[in-house]
Design an enzyme around this catalytic site. Structure first.
Site, PDB file in Angstrom:
ATOM      1  N   GLU A 265      47.187  32.152  34.121  1.00 44.36           N
ATOM      2  CA  GLU A 265      48.258  32.262  35.104  1.00 44.36           C
ATOM      3  C   GLU A 265      49.343  31.223  34.827  1.00 44.36           C
ATOM      4  O   GLU A 265      49.007  30.046  34.609  1.00 44.36           O
ATOM      5  CB  GLU A 265      47.693  32.093  36.517  1.00 44.36           C
ATOM      6  CG  GLU A 265      46.721  33.205  36.885  1.00 44.36           C
ATOM      7  CD  GLU A 265      46.038  33.004  38.217  1.00 44.36           C
ATOM      8  OE1 GLU A 265      45.494  33.984  38.752  1.00 44.36           O
ATOM      9  OE2 GLU A 265      46.019  31.849  38.714  1.00 44.36           O
ATOM     10  N   HIS A 287      48.766  35.933  42.538  1.00 44.09           N
ATOM     11  CA  HIS A 287      47.891  34.904  43.117  1.00 44.09           C
ATOM     12  C   HIS A 287      48.451  34.382  44.448  1.00 44.09           C
ATOM     13  O   HIS A 287      48.570  33.178  44.674  1.00 44.09           O
ATOM     14  CB  HIS A 287      47.688  33.749  42.142  1.00 44.09           C
ATOM     15  CG  HIS A 287      46.412  32.992  42.378  1.00 44.09           C
ATOM     16  ND1 HIS A 287      45.663  32.465  41.365  1.00 44.09           N
ATOM     17  CD2 HIS A 287      45.751  32.680  43.527  1.00 44.09           C
ATOM     18  CE1 HIS A 287      44.593  31.856  41.862  1.00 44.09           C
ATOM     19  NE2 HIS A 287      44.631  31.978  43.193  1.00 44.09           N
TER      20      HIS A 287
END
Length: 320
Positions: A265, A287
């Site tokens: 990420e 997220h």
């Protein structure tokens, strides 16, 4: 301890509109929006307390920071911290728990509704002119299902899994919890892992990422699921083998997936999910399941409470 120095290495993980409370004790405070791996040691020099959300604090870093007494993780997951090293060298670690018991379940339910009713597919069809071509007041290019009466399988029986269960039951879903993969005996209230996969209409992941749970859901596990089933992952990206999930969506092994977390990420186009983000039965979010304003406000409060407790010689939310 003299006046402690506290360094927040990735303050930008908390949105600007959220006020981080002030510690009750006198202290020196330094913060940085982002910290790259090659900046971590320099910025942490002299810090008694390091706050991190995702900045990695492994043995190589911590061995250069002998003054550190507490690592305050501004999240629940702490796989970015070398817990064994901290335990061996007397560094306390505290995380934040129980702050997203509304935000995460609501995000999961939102994904379930969007997928079960094929909202993304219908939106794409309208954009492509399908409604006009059908020449009817409505059109049915995708199946629309109800979630009431369906079975929700939950992997992870902690506070988030339990909170999701309460919301799902209020919506009329039947909830079952999966025992740890590979366990032959089940705890009270749990069913065998494979049985939950086979009977769930929706499978939602809420367990931590570890060596035991890495790629917990792979090709073999997806094959056990119903062709009509949905997979929701708001836990950790590494819980699901991403290429296998994409293949399952394309081949109709399962009906759809909602994913909020990724193996790396931010994820880029090399990630199989990002590369196939146009699939009508796939919804991706960055997220943010945990990130309602109320949840992050509570996170910031608990974070400071953890540090205050440590500086006063008390233990709160301690991992080590």
């Amino acid at each position: 301890m003299s006046t402690p120095t506290i360094v927040f290495l990735d303050r930008a993980t908390i949105p600007e509109q959220i006020v981080v409370p002030t510690l009750s004790l006198e202290h020196h405070w330094r913060e940085f929006d982002f910290t790259s791996p090659d900046q971590t040691v320099e910025r942490s020099q002299g810090a008694d307390v390091i706050i991190t959300n995702k900045v990695v604090l492994d043995a190589a870093v911590l061995s250069q920071l002998p003054q550190v007494k507490l690592i305050a993780v501004s999240a629940t997951g702490f796989n970015n911290v070398d817990i064994d090293y901290c335990r061996e060298h007397g560094i306390a670690v505290a995380n934040v728990q129980g702050y997203a018991t509304k935000s995460v379940p609501e995000h999961v339910i939102a994904l379930i509704f969007a997928l079960r009713r094929n909202l993304r597919g219908y939106h794409q069809d309208i954009m492509a002119g399908e409604w006009q071509r059908n020449n009817q007041f409505c059109f049915f290019t995708h199946p629309i299902g109800d979630i009431a009466g369906s079975t929700l399988g939950i992997i992870g029986g902690g506070v988030l899994g339990q909170s999701l269960a309460l919301v799902a039951q209020a919506l009329g879903m039947n909830v079952v919890f999966a025992e740890h993969k590979g366990k032959t005996e089940c705890r009270s209230g749990y069913l065998p892992f494979e049985q939950v996969l086979a009977q769930a209409d929706v499978l939602s992941l809420h367990c931590p990422l570890s060596e035991q749970t890495l790629n917990l859901i792979d090709q073999a596990e997806l094959a056990l699921m119903k062709p009509s089933a949905l997979l929701i992952n708001t836990g950790r990206g590494g819980l699901v083998e991403e290429a296998a999930l994409v293949d399952a969506l394309k081949q109709g092994v399962i009906a759809g997936a909602g994913v909020d977390v990724f193996t790396q990420e931010p994820a880029d186009k090399s990630n199989p999910l990002i590369a196939n983000a146009d699939l009508p039965n796939l919804i991706l979010t960055p997220h943010v399941a945990w990130g309602s304003d109320s949840a992050i406000t509570r996170l910031a409060e608990i974070l400071i409470e953890n540090i205050d407790a440590f500086l006063q010689g008390k233990e709160q939310n301690r991992v080590v």
